[in-house]
Design an enzyme around this catalytic site. Structure first.
Site: not given
Ligand code: NAD
Ligand code: UD1
Length: 337
Positions: A12, A32-33, A35, A125-126, A149, A153, A176
């Site tokens: 993101i 810090n790379l 992930n 996050s939701a 996790y 949040k 999100y």
């Molecule tokens: P991502 O893992 O791609 O990005 C997170 C970044 O933070 C990574 O590049 C990682 O290397 C870096 N990082 C972690 N710990 C660190 C530290 N201590 N110092 C410096 N860098 C650090 O994940 P994303 O999907 O881009 O998510 C970004 C943010 O949004 C996260 O906080 C995540 O929890 C939140 N979020 C993501 C989702 C999703 O579905 N992707 C949903 C809800 C919330």
């Molecule tokens: C999950 C996390 C949520 C996080 C979000 C990030 C859990 C319980 N929740 O949400 O905290 O913010 O990821 O995007 O882990 N599904 C399949 N097969 C698969 C993978 C997923 O059927 O191989 C289904 C799941 O059951 C769900 C939907 O797809 O109904 C979405 O799953 P996923 O992408 O993992 O997101 P969340 O579970 O909504």
């Protein structure tokens, strides 16, 4: 504005860096790379034709954060993405999650105070809505989590709200929903390590032949086709939501909580069929048991984002499926990290 993006090399963060640069802001990342790969921001720079500097360092280490604030003074605002985000892993390693996700916020706030930086947008996050049954989810609904996790949040929301009050900060907490998709160029996208846990990255790897078939986790939920329903949002819409939040936060002290979702729920089978249609592919899948901890339905009421920030999601599910596949197809091994 000159904006610091913690975790800016991630999924993101990199898309948001791109949108900030396109809007004329500066985007400095601290990551810090753990992930992600430095390659993401190099590509952001290629796409935009503007520098997207990356400082490799840890947000929990005050000297690392301070180095960025000094080198790039003055930083006008921060978007705090840095964090660990794998729900399952947070259950087996809670201490890693609490330490990384909370310490990074404490450290950041201390350094912000020292450098008089007052604006912060936070990635929530939701998941903080827990097992709420009433849909769509509104920001004023009760919260509570089901895994460490999620609690990180929830706790970060609390910390930032209290600090906003005491320190006179401008805070927007963005909740999100389910971000998927990739930039239309196919040059940046989501690059999970190992076997993906989330639906769309898993589907992309089935489509590319890396994984054999999708397991659909449960078809006995109380939903129209029995599979889980979620609010999937295109990562570029999400990135534009950050831009709107940042511009709002810049001159509004206090804390606002805002959902970033589309308001539309799609089932797992909706995603499978739309992905097949948008990309002219067939996705093999099997119905498997429910995944422990999953809820049936989750989607946002996005009306506050429209009212407060003038933002709403514009991209369709077809766009999300096409762009996810375009990224995967062009980068079968992600950034090759
Ligand atoms: P991502 O893992 O791609 O990005 C997170 C970044 O933070 C990574 O590049 C990682 O290397 C870096 N990082 C972690 N710990 C660190 C530290 N201590 N110092 C410096 N860098 C650090 O994940 P994303 O999907 O881009 O998510 C970004 C943010 O949004 C996260 O906080 C995540 O929890 C939140 N979020 C993501 C989702 C999703 O579905 N992707 C949903 C809800 C919330
Ligand atoms: C999950 C996390 C949520 C996080 C979000 C990030 C859990 C319980 N929740 O949400 O905290 O913010 O990821 O995007 O882990 N599904 C399949 N097969 C698969 C993978 C997923 O059927 O191989 C289904 C799941 O059951 C769900 C939907 O797809 O109904 C979405 O799953 P996923 O992408 O993992 O997101 P969340 O579970 O909504």
């Amino acid at each position: 504005m000159r904006v610091l993006l913690t975790g800016g090399a991630g999924f993101i963060g990199s898309h948001t860096a791109l949108k900030l640069l396109e809007a004329g802001h500066e985007a400095i990342s601290l990551d810090n790379l753990s992930n992600s790969s430095a390659e993401s921001l190099k590509r952001v720079s290629q796409i935009t034709g503007r520098p997207a500097p990356l400082c490799v360092g840890d947000c929990t280490v005050e000297a690392d954060v301070e180095r960025v604030f000094r080198e790039y003074a003055p930083i006008d605002a921060v978007i705090h993405f840095a964090g660990l985000k794998a729900v399952g892993e947070s259950v087996s390693k809670p201490l890693d999650y609490y330490q990384n996700n909370l310490d990074s916020t404490f450290t950041l706030l201390r350094v912000m105070q020292k450098y008089d930086c007052r604006t912060v947008v936070f990635s929530s996050s939701a998941t903080v809505y827990g097992t709420n049954q009433e849909m769509p989810l509104r920001e004023d609904f009760p919260t509570g989590c089901t895994n460490p996790y999620g609690w990180t949040k929830w706790m970060n929301e609390r910390v930032l709200t209290d600090c906003a009050k005491a320190m006179g900060l401008n805070v927007v907490l963005l909740r999100y929903f389910n971000p998927i998709g990739a930039h239309e160029s196919g040059m940046i996208g989501e690059d999970p390590s190992g076997i993906p846990n989330n639906l769309m990255p898993f589907i992309c790897q089935v489509a590319s032949g890396k994984l054999e078939r999708l397991n659909v986790f449960g078809n006995d939920y109380p939903t129209p086709d029995g599979t889980g329903v979620r609010d999937y949002i295109h990562v570029c819409d999400l990135a534009e939501g950050h831009l709107a939040a940042l511009e709002y936060a810049a001159d509004h002290p206090g804390t606002e909580i805002v959902n970033l979702g589309t308001g539309i729920g799609y089932s797992v089978l909706d995603i499978v069929h739309t992905f097949e249609k948008a990309n002219g592919l067939t996705l093999p899948y099997t119905i498997a048991p429910r995944r422990p901890g999953d809820i049936a339905v989750c989607y946002a009421d996005p009306s506050k984002a429209e009212k407060l920030l003038g933002w709403h999601a514009r991209r369709s599910l077809e766009d999300m499926c096409r762009d996810s596949w375009n990224w995967q197809k062009n980068n079968p091994d992600g950034y090759g990290k």
